[in-house]
Design a protein around this motif. Structure first.
Motif, PDB file in Angstrom:
ATOM      1  N   UNK A  14     -15.372   7.021  -7.463  1.00 48.09           N
ATOM      2  CA  UNK A  14     -14.484   8.067  -6.967  1.00 48.09           C
ATOM      3  C   UNK A  14     -15.239   9.081  -6.121  1.00 48.09           C
ATOM      4  N   UNK A  15     -14.600   9.543  -5.095  1.00 44.19           N
ATOM      5  CA  UNK A  15     -15.218  10.512  -4.195  1.00 44.19           C
ATOM      6  C   UNK A  15     -14.111  11.427  -3.690  1.00 44.19           C
ATOM      7  N   UNK A  16     -14.245  12.701  -3.970  1.00 43.53           N
ATOM      8  CA  UNK A  16     -13.193  13.636  -3.609  1.00 43.53           C
ATOM      9  C   UNK A  16     -12.962  13.716  -2.110  1.00 43.53           C
ATOM     10  N   UNK A  17     -13.997  13.432  -1.370  1.00 40.87           N
ATOM     11  CA  UNK A  17     -13.891  13.558   0.084  1.00 40.87           C
ATOM     12  C   UNK A  17     -13.033  12.445   0.687  1.00 40.87           C
TER      13      UNK A  17
ATOM     14  N   UNK B  73       0.847  -1.195   0.000  1.00 42.88           N
ATOM     15  CA  UNK B  73       0.000   0.000   0.000  1.00 42.88           C
ATOM     16  C   UNK B  73       0.882   1.244   0.000  1.00 42.88           C
ATOM     17  N   UNK B  74       0.487   2.210  -0.816  1.00 42.97           N
ATOM     18  CA  UNK B  74       1.213   3.487  -0.827  1.00 42.97           C
ATOM     19  C   UNK B  74       0.206   4.612  -0.697  1.00 42.97           C
ATOM     20  N   UNK B  75       0.432   5.526   0.223  1.00 43.12           N
ATOM     21  CA  UNK B  75      -0.500   6.641   0.350  1.00 43.12           C
ATOM     22  C   UNK B  75      -0.249   7.620  -0.797  1.00 43.12           C
ATOM     23  N   UNK B  76      -1.312   8.073  -1.400  1.00 41.40           N
ATOM     24  CA  UNK B  76      -1.126   9.008  -2.512  1.00 41.40           C
ATOM     25  C   UNK B  76      -2.079  10.170  -2.379  1.00 41.40           C
ATOM     26  N   UNK B  77      -1.753  11.212  -3.071  1.00 42.80           N
ATOM     27  CA  UNK B  77      -2.661  12.342  -3.133  1.00 42.80           C
ATOM     28  C   UNK B  77      -3.253  12.330  -4.518  1.00 42.80           C
ATOM     29  N   UNK B  78      -4.587  12.352  -4.625  1.00 43.19           N
ATOM     30  CA  UNK B  78      -5.220  12.378  -5.936  1.00 43.19           C
ATOM     31  C   UNK B  78      -5.345  13.850  -6.346  1.00 43.19           C
ATOM     32  N   UNK B  79      -4.706  14.177  -7.430  1.00 39.51           N
ATOM     33  CA  UNK B  79      -4.784  15.582  -7.849  1.00 39.51           C
ATOM     34  C   UNK B  79      -5.951  15.807  -8.794  1.00 39.51           C
ATOM     35  N   UNK B  80      -6.322  14.756  -9.546  1.00 41.83           N
ATOM     36  CA  UNK B  80      -7.447  14.933 -10.466  1.00 41.83           C
ATOM     37  C   UNK B  80      -8.042  13.574 -10.805  1.00 41.83           C
ATOM     38  N   UNK B  81      -9.297  13.563 -11.211  1.00 46.63           N
ATOM     39  CA  UNK B  81      -9.935  12.328 -11.688  1.00 46.63           C
ATOM     40  C   UNK B  81     -10.174  12.446 -13.185  1.00 46.63           C
ATOM     41  N   UNK B  82      -9.864  11.380 -13.889  1.00 50.10           N
ATOM     42  CA  UNK B  82     -10.227  11.302 -15.309  1.00 50.10           C
ATOM     43  C   UNK B  82     -11.138  10.105 -15.451  1.00 50.10           C
ATOM     44  N   UNK B  83     -12.406  10.323 -15.225  1.00 49.05           N
ATOM     45  CA  UNK B  83     -13.360   9.195 -15.218  1.00 49.05           C
ATOM     46  C   UNK B  83     -13.018   8.279 -14.048  1.00 49.05           C
ATOM     47  N   UNK B  84     -12.694   7.005 -14.369  1.00 44.03           N
ATOM     48  CA  UNK B  84     -12.384   6.041 -13.315  1.00 44.03           C
ATOM     49  C   UNK B  84     -10.901   6.070 -12.966  1.00 44.03           C
ATOM     50  N   UNK B  85     -10.163   6.916 -13.648  1.00 45.57           N
ATOM     51  CA  UNK B  85      -8.733   6.986 -13.373  1.00 45.57           C
ATOM     52  C   UNK B  85      -8.415   8.186 -12.496  1.00 45.57           C
TER      53      UNK B  85
ATOM     54  N   UNK C 290       7.653  12.837  -6.315  1.00 47.13           N
ATOM     55  CA  UNK C 290       7.477  13.861  -7.339  1.00 47.13           C
ATOM     56  C   UNK C 290       6.888  13.285  -8.620  1.00 47.13           C
ATOM     57  N   UNK C 291       6.546  11.990  -8.572  1.00 47.65           N
ATOM     58  CA  UNK C 291       6.045  11.361  -9.795  1.00 47.65           C
ATOM     59  C   UNK C 291       4.527  11.418  -9.839  1.00 47.65           C
ATOM     60  N   UNK C 292       4.011  11.520 -11.080  1.00 53.68           N
ATOM     61  CA  UNK C 292       2.564  11.466 -11.272  1.00 53.68           C
ATOM     62  C   UNK C 292       2.213  10.129 -11.899  1.00 53.68           C
ATOM     63  N   UNK C 293       1.275   9.408 -11.302  1.00 55.57           N
ATOM     64  CA  UNK C 293       0.889   8.099 -11.835  1.00 55.57           C
ATOM     65  C   UNK C 293      -0.601   8.132 -12.164  1.00 55.57           C
ATOM     66  N   UNK C 294      -0.946   7.390 -13.237  1.00 49.60           N
ATOM     67  CA  UNK C 294      -2.370   7.298 -13.579  1.00 49.60           C
ATOM     68  C   UNK C 294      -2.848   5.916 -13.142  1.00 49.60           C
ATOM     69  N   UNK C 295      -3.670   5.919 -12.090  1.00 49.59           N
ATOM     70  CA  UNK C 295      -4.110   4.651 -11.511  1.00 49.59           C
ATOM     71  C   UNK C 295      -5.629   4.591 -11.573  1.00 49.59           C
ATOM     72  N   UNK C 296      -6.142   3.428 -11.980  1.00 44.30           N
ATOM     73  CA  UNK C 296      -7.606   3.336 -12.011  1.00 44.30           C
ATOM     74  C   UNK C 296      -8.117   2.951 -10.625  1.00 44.30           C
TER      75      UNK C 296
END
Lengths: 731, 374
Positions: free
Chosen positions: B278-281, B246-258, B265-271
């Motif tokens: 998805x829920x911003x809260x 498990x890795x804690x991440x910060x979601x910066x944006x949603x692209x549908x289910x991704x 410093x890396x950005x990953x696209x994870x579904x």
């Protein structure tokens, strides 16, 4: 769910209406017929009324028909005559005063003027009696017209009782109907619910109810609450002396028995003496020996005409009757209880402890006194308490051997049979309960907490010799002496069968056997028959109760278990007394029947069967029964095809136990026997009381033979199945 | 055999504890099982799976709710009137009967004629591979054979539902694998509806059409074994089905289910997992299986760390890498990878396509999650 409620309520409504209708019809019908008969009787009676001197006729009639009270009123108002009550006593006056206040009195009189009989169809109450009133015209033949009225008071109690009986039946039917309907509608498992209800009915009626009745009787004086009985019992010197006597006897017997029991248990589990099998048989045999047998041989050997005291030692003033004799007899009979408890405890103490102690350089004596003995202290205490309660409750031995020494159980018996003081007898036997409960409480809350022994299930099989050869030889010698004494006691009874007149003429004879069997054959037959009837019932009931207690969840389970176990703690004397108190009037008029004896056997031996059933069943994986259920077997089928075969060892041992105990019962059964149903042990007692020791010996020997035969026979059965038992235990 | 559906609707089971407190063993569960399917109730001990099964069998009454087998409401019907048969963990063979009598017991209860019982018993013993064992007492059989007898005994009555209560947990590993295959084969052959209770995820995966994961008396997730393993809807399910990193991440944006996740410093696209919306809260963690991680001797990977231990498994190697998020296990096939010695600095790269986002429930400590081994 709703549907079910509706259905159940609808059906029960229909059922109740039907039952009420049927019973009302029956009652009305009976009342009508009875009234018709009373009417006819009145008419017949009226023809015998003379025209003059009524008094004589009235008193003669009252004597002849006590259930019809005639009164006469003279004169016919239709003809303008004066109507006058014929009064010859204050009672007549009272009657007429009362009668004239009745609303139908005038109408009744009037009907008779038209030569009609008037019978008031409702029951009225006169001086506390249910009565019917009828008015019959008196038409003397010589006059040819109505000269007066015969007023009859008919006893209505028969009709009332019949009505009450019918109402009782109707209520019972309605309760039964409601039970069946609602159990069937709302229970997943009606058979189980009925079984539970029936078991509750049995323990309620035959355990709780008699004990409650006995207790209630001690709290009553002339039907009202009073502590008179208790005041009397607790302030009477005689009874206090008897209480003290019981306790002293209990303490002595318990102490000696525990010592001997420990001797046997220790020697058999902790050394490798020879003849272990023989000694352990000797230390268990007395448990099943019939009552009076050891007492009898003590008298034959050490009584005032005893073989040893008189014949061999030539003593003339010895008296075995009393405390010392009692302690010896009880010890011989009860040390096996201590032995069985203690050998279980000693077996469970892993000899690793002793090895460890020895390894730490403790001497043999040190090992015994610092390891073995402290570890068995809780066992010793519970053995002591068990013997103590048994000794206090013992009745058979003191009955014959106490002499002037007083113990409570015998006092209670004397009060009941000698003086017919049921209340005092009940109170005395309740007093007997107190030490038992104290002992039980001690066991439960103190000893069990002190117990270090954890049963590992597998005895290590190794025996560490914790005693030196010299000590071992001494222990062996002590066991040999006690066993020898025991054997000689039994041998004496057998010898007693063939001796002409013990103490006086030691000539050989067969006469005793012929006479004893002649006089005792009915008692032997009765005893065997009743025990044989009680045995399967008690065994099956015990297994059923064990199954529902172990496997089922239902409200009141704890209560049921407690009630079932009560007869184990309650002295037989109390059971016997409470049975005659509770079952001496209808509808449970059982005193004098075979049923009361059988029921007594069943409930007294139930606890042991239930306990062994529970112990066995707890070892059996419940998924075996669930598998059967899921394959389509209902509760009754599971019991019959799975549970009963699996707990067969417990079942058979409970059967043999019940049979043996019923055959050798004394304390409760002595209150319950009747001329029709006699018990062999009581006959032995009677023979010994009349100093017919030869006859008593024959019966005691016969009883021993029967008991041994059954015991070994059933043990043979169980032995065969014990190999199977191992496979059952999967948990 | 007429396979039946089974349905539970809002079923509760509340036991009374020793001191009178209420223990909710089954807390409002509902599910529907189609005829002929093999369904597993999976969960840790005490999750209510066995209680649920026992309610379906009729050994326990639900406190609330409704149970149906086929079209029949069986909630208040005793076990012996239900068309179910159960295979028990401890076999529950009748020790006083031989194998033939054991297997024939249910038929006898159904009043099947003796000659037919005989034929059907030998046919079913054939099916489970115990031909000719009729006269043997159960105690003379091995554990695996005993369980086959228990299976035959349940099968022979042709129940509309076959129930299994951890039937393999008393067997040793090899036998368990063998019996697993056997049970699946027989279920497929007979087309019977089967409900299987286990805490063993491998059993659940290999046997079932559908797996119902339970925890604390509730159903956590229902799905095919593939879905449950690859698309867990919670950290609990993911962890129960096997080791996860498990890795804690910060979601910066949603692209549908991704979700666009930031890790260092890396950005990953994870579904996000299939069954989760998805829920911003919410807070999310990235979760992936140890075999989807790769160790790099340089800083090429996203997560830096130090090799703590290497465990040699024969066909693979497990490396425990100390990172900021706790000790993370990486499983790699030995011949493909060069082994990094213990103590060497490495970095971990994550296969994005094999990684999912899972909601992080409140109060869960990631460090302990990564340490806990299943």
């Amino acid at each position: 769910m709703k549907n079910k409620w509706l259905k159940a309520i609808l059906f029960s409504a229909i059922g109740i209406i039907l039952i009420v209708w049927v019973f009302r019809t029956l009652e009305t019908e009976f009342t009508t017929i009875s009234i018709q008969r009373l009417k006819e009787a009145g008419l017949l009676l009226s023809q015998s009324v003379p025209s003059r001197s009524y008094d004589q006729w009235v008193s003669a009639t009252r004597q002849q028909y006590p259930d019809i009270l005639p009164f006469i009123s003279e004169g016919n108002a239709e003809f303008g005559e004066e109507v006058r009550a014929v009064i010859s006593s204050a009672a007549d006056q009272a009657f007429f005063d009362w009668a004239q206040s009745l609303p139908f009195y005038d109408y009744g009189l009037e009907s008779t003027y038209y030569e009609e009989v008037y019978f008031y169809p409702k029951r009225v109450e006169w001086e506390g009696h249910p009565v019917y009133l009828s008015f019959t015209p008196i038409i003397p033949e010589e006059l040819g017209y109505v000269s007066g009225t015969l007023i009859l008071l008919h006893d209505g109690s028969v009709i009332r009782n019949y009505g009450n009986l019918l109402t009782g039946f109707a209520v019972a039917f309605i309760v039964l109907l409601l039970c069946i309907l609602f159990v069937n509608a709302f229970s997943k498992d009606p058979i189980l619910v009925y079984t539970i209800l029936i078991v509750f009915l049995i323990v309620g009626v035959f355990i709780a109810f008699p004990l409650y009745q006995a207790f209630r009787l001690t709290m009553l004086k002339d039907g009202v609450f009073s502590l008179e009985v208790w005041k009397y019992v607790l302030s009477n010197r005689n009874y206090l002396q008897a209480l003290w006597g019981s306790i002293l006897l209990g303490v002595l017997t318990a102490t000696v028995s525990t010592a001997i029991g420990f001797l046997f248990a220790f020697t058999l589990t902790r050394t490798n003496v020879r003849g272990k099998k023989f000694f352990s048989t000797m230390a268990t045999l007395p448990v099943i020996s019939p009552p009076f047998s050891l007492t009898l041989s003590m008298i034959l050997l050490f009584g005032s005409y005893g073989l040893i005291t008189r014949r061999i030692l030539g003593l003339t003033n010895v008296d075995i009757y009393g405390l010392d004799g009692l302690v010896i007899v009880q010890t011989m009979g009860m040390f096996p209880i201590a032995f069985m408890v203690l050998s279980g405890v000693l077996e469970a103490i892993d000899s690793t402890f002793e090895e460890a102690a020895m390894n730490l350089k403790a001497s043999r004596w040190k090992v015994f006194s610092t390891v073995t003995l402290p570890l068995s202290v809780p066992g010793i205490a519970s053995a002591w308490l068990l013997v103590f309660t048994n000794s206090i409750a013992d009745f058979a031995n003191p009955l014959i051997l106490a002499g002037k020494y007083k113990v409570l159980s015998v006092e209670a018996y004397m009060e009941v049979t000698g003086m017919n003081h049921l209340d005092i007898g009940a109170a005395l036997s309740i007093v007997l309960l107190i030490p038992t409960f104290l002992a039980f409480g001690l066991q439960r809350y103190w000893i069990s907490k002190k117990s270090y022994v954890t049963v590992t299930g597998k005895p290590s099989g190794r025996i560490l010799e914790v005693v030196s050869p010299g000590v071992k030889r001494m222990l062996f010698a002590m066991m040999a002496v006690i066993s020898g004494f025991l054997i000689s006691l039994y041998a004496t009874i057998v010898a007693g069968c063939f001796v002409k007149n013990w103490g006086i003429d030691y000539g050989f004879t067969f006469d005793n056997i012929v006479e004893a069997l002649q006089r005792g054959k009915d008692a032997i037959g009765d005893t065997t028959l009743l025990a044989a009837i009680a045995t399967p019932i008690a065994g099956l009931l015990a297994m059923i109760v064990a199954m529902i207690i172990v496997r089922k969840r239902f409200p009141g389970k704890g209560l049921m278990q407690a009630l079932v176990m009560i007869p184990y703690a309650v002295p037989g004397t109390l059971v016997g007394i409470s049975f005659i108190i509770a079952f001496n009037k209808p509808p449970l008029l059982l005193v004098g029947t075979a049923a009361i004896i059988i029921i007594n056997y069943i409930i007294r031996e139930l606890p042991v069967g239930v306990e062994s059933g529970i112990a066995t069943l707890r070892q059996i994986d419940p998924s075996i029964e669930e598998a059967a259920q899921s394959l389509g077997a209902d509760t009754a089928t599971v019991f019959r095809t799975i549970v009963l075969p699996l707990i067969r060892p417990a079942f058979i041992s409970s059967l043999s136990y019940t049979f043996v105990r019923s055959m050798t019962a004394v304390s409760a059964v002595i209150f319950l026997i009747s001329a029709k149903w006699y018990h062999i042990t009581i006959l032995i007692y009677n023979f010994s009381e009349n100093l017919r020791f030869g006859l008593a010996s024959v019966l005691a020997t016969t009883l021993m033979i029967i008991v041994l035969a059954v015991f070994w026979g059933l043990r043979f059965f169980v032995g065969k199945s014990s190999s199977m038992q191992k496979n059952i235990i999967t948990r | 055999m007429s396979a039946s559906s089974v349905s539970l609707t809002n079923v509760y089971k509340i036991f009374k504890g020793f001191s009178g407190e209420e223990i909710v063993a089954v807390n409002d569960i509902s599910f529907q099982i189609e005829p002929g399917t093999f369904v597993t109730l999976l969960g840790p001990s005490g999750c209510g799976k066995t209680t649920s099964l026992r309610m379906i069998a009729g050994f326990e009454n639900p406190t609330k709710g409704k149970i149906k087998i086929g079209d029949e409401d069986v909630t208040f019907i005793p076990p012996w009137k239900r068309d179910t048969a159960m295979v028990f963990q401890s076999y529950g063979l009748f020790p006083h009967m031989n194998v033939g009598e054991n297997v024939g017991y249910g038929l006898k209860m159904r009043k099947v004629p003796v000659s037919e019982i005989h034929d059907r018993v030998s046919a079913i013993l054939d099916l489970v591979g115990l031909n000719g064992f009729e006269d043997r007492p159960p105690s003379s059989l091995s554990g695996g054979q005993q369980q086959r007898v228990a299976l035959a005994r349940a099968l022979v009555v042709e129940p509309s539902v076959l129930l299994f209560d951890e039937p393999l947990s008393n067997l040793d590993v090899l036998l368990r694998e063998q019996m697993r295959v056997e049970i699946r084969r027989i279920q497929q052959k007979t087309g019977i509806t089967a409900i299987y209770v286990t805490h063993d995820r491998t059993e659940a995966m290999t046997l079932s059409d559908t797996v119902i994961v339970m925890n604390n008396g509730k159903i956590v997730q229902t799905g095919t074994p593939f879905d449950i393993y690859e698309e867990p809807n919670s950290i609990f399910v993911a962890g129960f089905m096997g080791k996860m990193a498990y890795f804690p991440v910060k979601i910066v944006a949603w692209e549908g289910k991704n979700g666009i996740a930031e890790l260092y410093d890396k950005k990953l696209t994870i579904r996000i997992a299939k069954t989760v919306t998805p829920n911003d809260a919410h807070q999310y963690v990235m979760a992936c299986r140890p075999e989807s991680l790769k160790i790099h001797e340089n800083g090429k990977g996203a997560v830096p760390g130090v090799v703590a231990t290497n465990v040699y498994l024969g066909n693979a190697i497990e490396s425990y890498i100390k990172t900021e998020f706790g000790e993370i296990m990486v499983k790699s096939e030995l011949h493909k990878e060069r082994l990094c010695p213990e103590g060497s600095k490495v970095s971990l790269s994550i296969r994005e396509d094999k990684t999912i986002l899972l909601p992080l429930e409140q109060g869960i400590d990631l460090l302990s999650l990564n340490k806990a081994s299943t």
